[in-house]
Design a protein around this motif. Structure first.
Motif, mmCIF file in Angstrom:
data_model
loop_
_atom_site.group_PDB
_atom_site.id
_atom_site.type_symbol
_atom_site.label_atom_id
_atom_site.label_comp_id
_atom_site.label_asym_id
_atom_site.label_seq_id
_atom_site.Cartn_x
_atom_site.Cartn_y
_atom_site.Cartn_z
ATOM 1 N N ARG A 1 0.953 -1.340 0.024
ATOM 2 C CA ARG A 1 0.103 -0.177 0.142
ATOM 3 C C ARG A 1 0.792 1.299 0.105
ATOM 4 N NH1 ARG A 1 -4.877 0.955 4.248
ATOM 5 N NH2 ARG A 1 -5.833 -0.872 3.013
ATOM 6 N N LYS B 1 -7.462 -14.137 5.988
ATOM 7 C CA LYS B 1 -7.951 -14.048 4.683
ATOM 8 C C LYS B 1 -7.677 -15.331 3.856
ATOM 9 C CE LYS B 1 -8.309 -10.027 3.163
ATOM 10 N NZ LYS B 1 -7.931 -8.705 2.424
ATOM 11 N N MET C 1 -3.901 -0.404 -1.903
ATOM 12 C CA MET C 1 -4.073 0.898 -2.161
ATOM 13 C C MET C 1 -3.073 1.661 -2.756
ATOM 14 S SD MET C 1 -6.441 2.573 0.709
ATOM 15 C CE MET C 1 -6.557 4.297 0.477
ATOM 16 N N GLY C 2 -3.196 2.331 -3.737
ATOM 17 C CA GLY C 2 -2.113 3.180 -4.387
ATOM 18 C C GLY C 2 -0.861 2.526 -5.347
ATOM 19 N N THR D 1 -10.789 -8.595 -7.157
ATOM 20 C CA THR D 1 -11.253 -8.081 -5.711
ATOM 21 C C THR D 1 -12.937 -7.731 -5.785
ATOM 22 O OG1 THR D 1 -8.911 -7.606 -5.211
ATOM 23 C CG2 THR D 1 -10.807 -7.055 -3.839
ATOM 24 N N GLN E 1 -18.692 3.196 -1.467
ATOM 25 C CA GLN E 1 -17.782 4.143 -1.293
ATOM 26 C C GLN E 1 -16.374 3.720 -1.701
ATOM 27 O OE1 GLN E 1 -16.008 4.595 2.852
ATOM 28 N NE2 GLN E 1 -16.475 6.798 2.551
ATOM 29 N N GLY E 2 -15.791 4.463 -2.557
ATOM 30 C CA GLY E 2 -14.601 4.288 -3.269
ATOM 31 C C GLY E 2 -14.732 3.812 -4.636
ATOM 32 N N ASN F 1 -9.685 0.542 -7.452
ATOM 33 C CA ASN F 1 -9.553 -0.904 -8.122
ATOM 34 C C ASN F 1 -10.926 -1.677 -7.839
ATOM 35 O OD1 ASN F 1 -9.095 -3.843 -7.698
ATOM 36 N ND2 ASN F 1 -7.673 -3.405 -9.579
ATOM 37 N N GLY G 1 -13.769 -0.719 -5.961
ATOM 38 C CA GLY G 1 -14.933 0.145 -6.081
ATOM 39 C C GLY G 1 -15.499 0.001 -7.491
ATOM 40 N N SER H 1 -18.731 6.926 -4.965
ATOM 41 C CA SER H 1 -17.834 7.930 -4.445
ATOM 42 C C SER H 1 -16.469 7.687 -4.810
ATOM 43 C CB SER H 1 -18.145 8.272 -2.929
ATOM 44 O OG SER H 1 -17.290 7.325 -1.962
ATOM 45 N N ILE I 1 -11.296 3.185 2.314
ATOM 46 C CA ILE I 1 -10.272 3.121 3.362
ATOM 47 C C ILE I 1 -10.801 2.489 4.837
ATOM 48 C CG2 ILE I 1 -8.816 5.158 2.703
ATOM 49 C CD1 ILE I 1 -10.670 6.614 4.467
ATOM 50 N N ALA J 1 -15.884 -4.409 1.478
ATOM 51 C CA ALA J 1 -14.989 -4.419 0.364
ATOM 52 C C ALA J 1 -13.328 -4.022 0.789
ATOM 53 C CB ALA J 1 -15.365 -3.715 -0.842
ATOM 54 N N ASN K 1 -10.534 -3.172 3.454
ATOM 55 C CA ASN K 1 -9.960 -3.779 4.956
ATOM 56 C C ASN K 1 -10.517 -2.861 5.955
ATOM 57 O OD1 ASN K 1 -9.012 -6.055 3.932
ATOM 58 N ND2 ASN K 1 -7.114 -4.920 2.891
ATOM 59 N N GLY L 1 -9.456 -10.869 -4.789
ATOM 60 C CA GLY L 1 -8.038 -10.565 -5.401
ATOM 61 C C GLY L 1 -6.880 -11.428 -5.049
HETATM 62 P P1 NAD Z 1 -7.358 2.285 -4.868
HETATM 63 O O1 NAD Z 1 -6.105 3.115 -4.537
HETATM 64 O O2 NAD Z 1 -7.346 1.754 -6.209
HETATM 65 O O3 NAD Z 1 -8.654 3.101 -4.937
HETATM 66 C C1 NAD Z 1 -9.043 3.569 -3.549
HETATM 67 C C2 NAD Z 1 -10.294 4.544 -3.706
HETATM 68 O O4 NAD Z 1 -10.795 5.047 -2.395
HETATM 69 C C3 NAD Z 1 -10.302 5.522 -4.709
HETATM 70 O O5 NAD Z 1 -11.344 5.855 -5.521
HETATM 71 C C4 NAD Z 1 -10.044 6.592 -3.941
HETATM 72 O O6 NAD Z 1 -10.223 8.014 -4.527
HETATM 73 C C5 NAD Z 1 -10.875 6.391 -2.647
HETATM 74 N N1 NAD Z 1 -10.626 6.998 -1.433
HETATM 75 C C6 NAD Z 1 -9.523 7.523 -0.632
HETATM 76 N N2 NAD Z 1 -9.593 7.982 0.416
HETATM 77 C C7 NAD Z 1 -11.206 8.228 0.498
HETATM 78 C C8 NAD Z 1 -11.822 8.715 1.386
HETATM 79 N N3 NAD Z 1 -11.421 9.500 2.421
HETATM 80 N N4 NAD Z 1 -13.443 8.841 1.189
HETATM 81 C C9 NAD Z 1 -13.837 8.305 0.228
HETATM 82 N N5 NAD Z 1 -12.880 7.603 -0.853
HETATM 83 C C10 NAD Z 1 -11.802 7.710 -0.692
HETATM 84 O O7 NAD Z 1 -7.474 1.320 -3.774
HETATM 85 P P2 NAD Z 1 -8.197 -0.384 -4.015
HETATM 86 O O8 NAD Z 1 -7.217 -1.328 -4.445
HETATM 87 O O9 NAD Z 1 -9.596 -0.325 -4.683
HETATM 88 O O10 NAD Z 1 -8.378 -0.713 -2.409
HETATM 89 C C11 NAD Z 1 -9.643 -0.160 -1.941
HETATM 90 C C12 NAD Z 1 -9.676 -0.985 -0.450
HETATM 91 O O11 NAD Z 1 -9.656 -2.443 -0.809
HETATM 92 C C13 NAD Z 1 -8.615 -0.831 0.416
HETATM 93 O O12 NAD Z 1 -8.816 -0.864 1.882
HETATM 94 C C14 NAD Z 1 -7.737 -2.116 0.214
HETATM 95 O O13 NAD Z 1 -6.936 -2.569 1.310
HETATM 96 C C15 NAD Z 1 -8.821 -3.130 -0.034
HETATM 97 N N6 NAD Z 1 -8.621 -4.388 -0.793
HETATM 98 C C16 NAD Z 1 -7.950 -4.219 -2.215
HETATM 99 C C17 NAD Z 1 -7.574 -5.357 -3.062
HETATM 100 C C18 NAD Z 1 -7.115 -5.048 -4.270
HETATM 101 O O14 NAD Z 1 -7.091 -6.263 -5.121
HETATM 102 N N7 NAD Z 1 -6.835 -3.969 -4.871
HETATM 103 C C19 NAD Z 1 -7.718 -6.528 -2.468
HETATM 104 C C20 NAD Z 1 -8.319 -6.823 -1.157
HETATM 105 C C21 NAD Z 1 -8.541 -5.362 -0.379
#
Ligand code: NAD
Length: 409
Positions: free
Chosen positions: A70, A90, A143-144, A185, A212-213, A216, A218, A236, A290, A310, A312, A340
């Motif tokens: 992350r 998990k 994330m990121g 995911t 929310q989010g 990837n 959302g 969002s 988040i 969705a 963590n 994922g």
């Molecule tokens: P990402 O960086 O691709 O997207 C994060 C999203 O959340 C973005 O749309 C961002 O604008 C939004 N965001 C950030 N801060 C926010 C806030 N304060 N309010 C509302 N929205 C906000 O990250 P991701 O990969 O989509 O991961 C999202 C979550 O899913 C994380 O908790 C991550 O640990 C979890 N996760 C991701 C995966 C994966 O395969 N990518 C797997 C398991 C769990």
């Protein structure tokens, strides 16, 4: 409450169910290794920035450790430790042969150029390459970070250890990645939401959703749920939330987000705040951004009767208890977002075998793994009269405990 403290509380609840003794609890909760490194990089403006990177390897009783990387400004050792522990439970709950790990860098990628991001990533791998690898600990995106970052990591790791694409997952499909990993995911979130509705006798078309989010998870969650007939009334990202009572035009929102890398300026819906999104009058809430967004401060305003975690750790333990008492069904993160890591496992298997599966096979196997896990969790929850979260932890902890005992302490 700090992130690791929350994970520990969920663990303790399940360990109570299993009558586990204190020494085994301590063993299963204590991470095997925690690495903190200095990442000194030259930025585009010529200045040196010094960042901190982490890799926490929690447990390897069931196989090599696995977990994302992350890049976010809130990353610290406590958060990474909590997420590493979550990965152990998990991988165990979906029964894939891995342990748990997690890593990250305290940095905000939005403010970086592509070249800065690449230099930071490569420098991080220079510092941790000797503790990760295909048989020990296999990182992935979180994330990121994304497929391109995974490709740089593979390239940097191979400079030290030689060709072995199984050292990392979530790679681009054309560079030893797996078909279907990017969507996995979010797709898994949708598959599990669908299975949950089946179990409670509800139809997707009659279940309004707020997500929310729109990263990837959302994005792909919204796509799959829209294709499965769920009316999605709010979405969002970090720029704000977008609401439309009759349902947001999801294909338009997906196109907009792809073109603009953000929802900022999307005019297909009414603008509301992220806090308002969480308390909308909807049937299902999908926090996919988040951690720590539903707490004692707002839980009483949450109106959804189903929450699919969705992200963590989006719900704090006290809010979780409140939701359980109110009869709100919470599909816990260690199951809800396990799609994922499951497809990461498929990617690793393909890399080790120098063999490539097609998208249909990936999707079918994902469906099978998640369906089995969901049914087991549902059954244990019913038998023990506990929440789906406690049931998922009970299954996971039992598996890790058994593997630990079998291998000898
Ligand atoms: P990402 O960086 O691709 O997207 C994060 C999203 O959340 C973005 O749309 C961002 O604008 C939004 N965001 C950030 N801060 C926010 C806030 N304060 N309010 C509302 N929205 C906000 O990250 P991701 O990969 O989509 O991961 C999202 C979550 O899913 C994380 O908790 C991550 O640990 C979890 N996760 C991701 C995966 C994966 O395969 N990518 C797997 C398991 C769990």
């Amino acid at each position: 409450m700090k992130a690791f403290e929350s994970t520990r509380l969920y663990f303790e609840r399940a360990a109570d169910q299993l009558d586990m003794d204190g020494s085994m609890r301590k063993l299963l909760l204590t991470p095997k290794r925690e690495v903190q490194v200095q990442i000194a990089v030259e930025m585009d403006n010529g200045e040196i920035d010094t960042l901190i990177g982490y890799r926490v390897q929690h447990d390897n009783a069931r196989g090599p450790m696995k977990g994302g990387l992350r890049f976010h400004h809130d990353v610290d050792l406590d958060e990474v430790r909590s997420l590493a522990t979550l990965m152990t439970w998990k991988t165990a709950v979906v029964n894939i042969p891995y342990g748990g790990a997690k890593g990250g860098i305290c940095v905000s990628p939005r403010g970086l150029s592509r070249k800065e991001l690449e230099r930071i990533t490569r420098k991080f791998i220079d510092e941790i390459h000797d503790v990760i690898g295909p048989d020990t600990d296999i990182p992935a995106p979180d994330m990121g970070t994304n497929a391109e970052v995974m490709s740089w990591i593979r390239n940097q790791w191979e400079k030290f250890h030689g060709f072995n694409p199984a050292c990392i997952t979530g790679k681009p499909v054309e560079a030893y990645g797996a078909e279907g990993r990017e969507e996995a995911t979010g797709r898994g979130v949708g598959i599990l939401a669908f299975k949950l509705l089946n179990r409670i006798g509800r139809k997707p078309a009659e279940t309004t959703v707020a997500i929310q989010g729109f990263g990837n998870v959302g994005f792909h969650g919204a796509k799959f749920m829209h294709e499965s007939d769920f009316p999605i009334v709010a979405i969002s990202d970090v720029t704000g939330a977008y609401y439309r009572e009759g349902g947001v035009d999801i294909p338009a929102a997906l196109r907009y987000a792809m073109a603009n890398h953000s929802l900022e300026g999307f005019d297909g819906a009414e603008r509301i705040s992220n806090d308002e999104l969480l308390t909308l009058e909807v049937d299902m809430l999908v926090p996919a951004a988040i951690g720590g967004v539903i707490t004692s401060a707002n839980v009483n305003d949450v109106k959804a009767s189903i929450i699919v975690e969705a992200a963590n750790g989006p719900i704090s333990p006290d809010a979780d208890e409140n939701l359980f008492e109110r009869g709100v069904i919470v599909l816990p993160d260690i199951l809800a977002n396990a799609g994922g890591v499951t497809v990461s496992y498929f990617e690793w298997v393909q890399n080790l075998q120098y063999y490539r599966w097609g998208l249909n096979r990936v999707r079918q196997e994902l469906d099978r793994v998640l369906a089995d896990a969901f049914e087991q969790v549902w059954q244990v929850a019913a038998e023990r009269r506990v929440s789906l979260r406690t049931a998922a932890y009970v299954i996971a902890i039992e598996r890790v405990h058994r593997a630990t005992v079998l291998s000898g302490i």
